[in-house]
Design an enzyme around this catalytic site. Structure first.
Site, mmCIF file in Angstrom:
data_model
loop_
_atom_site.group_PDB
_atom_site.id
_atom_site.type_symbol
_atom_site.label_atom_id
_atom_site.label_comp_id
_atom_site.label_asym_id
_atom_site.label_seq_id
_atom_site.Cartn_x
_atom_site.Cartn_y
_atom_site.Cartn_z
ATOM 1 N N CYS A 21 -84.642 62.655 -78.067
ATOM 2 C CA CYS A 21 -84.208 63.583 -79.107
ATOM 3 C C CYS A 21 -82.694 63.806 -79.078
ATOM 4 O O CYS A 21 -82.147 64.196 -78.038
ATOM 5 C CB CYS A 21 -84.929 64.914 -78.925
ATOM 6 S SG CYS A 21 -84.318 66.232 -80.000
ATOM 7 N N TYR B 295 -82.271 61.688 -90.596
ATOM 8 C CA TYR B 295 -83.656 62.138 -90.771
ATOM 9 C C TYR B 295 -83.992 62.309 -92.251
ATOM 10 O O TYR B 295 -85.124 62.039 -92.676
ATOM 11 C CB TYR B 295 -83.883 63.448 -90.024
ATOM 12 C CG TYR B 295 -83.954 63.287 -88.530
ATOM 13 C CD1 TYR B 295 -85.168 63.079 -87.889
ATOM 14 C CD2 TYR B 295 -82.800 63.327 -87.746
ATOM 15 C CE1 TYR B 295 -85.244 62.921 -86.512
ATOM 16 C CE2 TYR B 295 -82.861 63.172 -86.375
ATOM 17 C CZ TYR B 295 -84.087 62.968 -85.763
ATOM 18 O OH TYR B 295 -84.145 62.801 -84.405
#
Length: 314
Positions: free
Chosen positions: A57, A183
């Site tokens: 992440c 994203y």
């Protein structure tokens, strides 16, 4: 990527139907602060806090970087979740050390039994009050930058007063267009939403690349938090975002200035050790079955991050 609703886990993906196919990220649910202040609820103490992260992440990666740069490894211990995020969300490889939980959402309900919201990393846990201090990475790195200096004696400042307006301006520009922009490309569910995010992403990368032609770092001659916030997206770009998220106009390797900048940051002492390409590729390609239903993880690309970066002249 599921969520908790009144403390009950639901395996539900992001709802983009009401946003014209656009991916919209939720705000963090825990926003408290560790402060070097005798009156603060959360004060800096060695061994008091535990950090839950994923090596895949980019938001969690920020916190690992500041933990390393500020010498906080002896004071804040870490649990690394598995790279696979499937029907139960983030899971532990082994039971985590504080409660023996095997799923990250159990940490959230440990803090708030009826929690509603997404279950994300990083998570900064307070062992003394038995709750989550924060799951907002941008605020955790500010805590790590300053509030624990009394323990470490490390006064390196990645958010110095005289550069804060410049740092904030870059953060506000880079977050929606680049950090979250990849994203917005990858999780878009309409062509229009994807193309809008794609255009904004590469306009922003082009602008940063031009800036770095005459500036060594974003805010001038000093590495700041703005650089590290950008770094965690750039380091994943060629390995994942180009292919998996369809951010394929060009690679970071193809930018004359961003490429050297990325290599310079990667070569800072301790940073390579916070970067795990197995976890990065495994997580994205294996976990996002709506994007990659075969779950095949690519072998490449071969990344050149350790050769000379040629930026010393700036």
């Amino acid at each position: 990527m599921g969520q908790l609703v009144n403390g009950v886990w639901h395996d539900t993906w992001y709802d983009t139907k009401n946003n014209g196919g656009k991916f919209v990220r939720e705000d963090a649910g825990f926003r408290d602060w560790v402060q070097d202040n005798p009156q603060a609820k959360f004060q800096p103490e060695s061994g008091r806090y535990h950090l839950y992260v994923s090596l895949a992440c980019p938001w969690a990666h920020r916190t690992l970087i500041l933990r390393t740069l500020k010498g906080l490894e002896p004071h804040i211990d870490v649990t690394v979740v598995c790279p696979d995020m499937l029907s139960e969300g983030w899971q532990m490889g082994l039971p985590e050390p504080l409660f023996g939980h095997t799923l990250l959402h159990q940490i959230y309900t440990q803090a708030k039994v009826d929690y509603t919201g997404r279950v994300t990393v990083p998570v900064l846990w307070d062992k003394k009050t038995q709750t989550i201090v924060s799951n907002e990475s941008s605020e955790i790195i500010r805590m790590f930058n300053r509030e624990f200096d009394c323990l470490t004696g490390n006064v390196d400042d990645y958010y110095p007063q005289h550069l804060r307006s410049v740092i904030d301006e870059w953060n506000d520009y880079i977050y929606p267009a680049i950090n979250n922009g990849v994203y917005r490309c990858g999780f878009a569910t309409t062509q229009e939403a994807y193309e809008e995010a794609y255009q904004q992403l590469f306009e922003a990368l082009d602008r940063v690349d031009r800036h770095l032609e005459t500036h060594r770092y974003l805010a001038g001659n000093q590495i700041t938090e703005a650089d590290w916030r950008l770094f965690t997206t750039l380091i994943r770009f060629d390995a994942v975002y180009v292919g998996h998220f369809k951010c394929n106009k060009q690679r970071i390797q193809d930018y004359p200035n961003l490429n050297g900048y990325l290599k310079e940051l990667y070569q800072v002492d301790g940073i390579a050790q916070t970067t795990d390409f197995y976890h990065i590729k495994r997580h994205y390609y294996f976990s996002h079955t709506s994007i990659n239903p075969t779950q095949i993880v690519p072998q490449g690309p071969q990344l050149d991050l350790e050769s000379p970066h040629g930026r010393m002249h700036l």
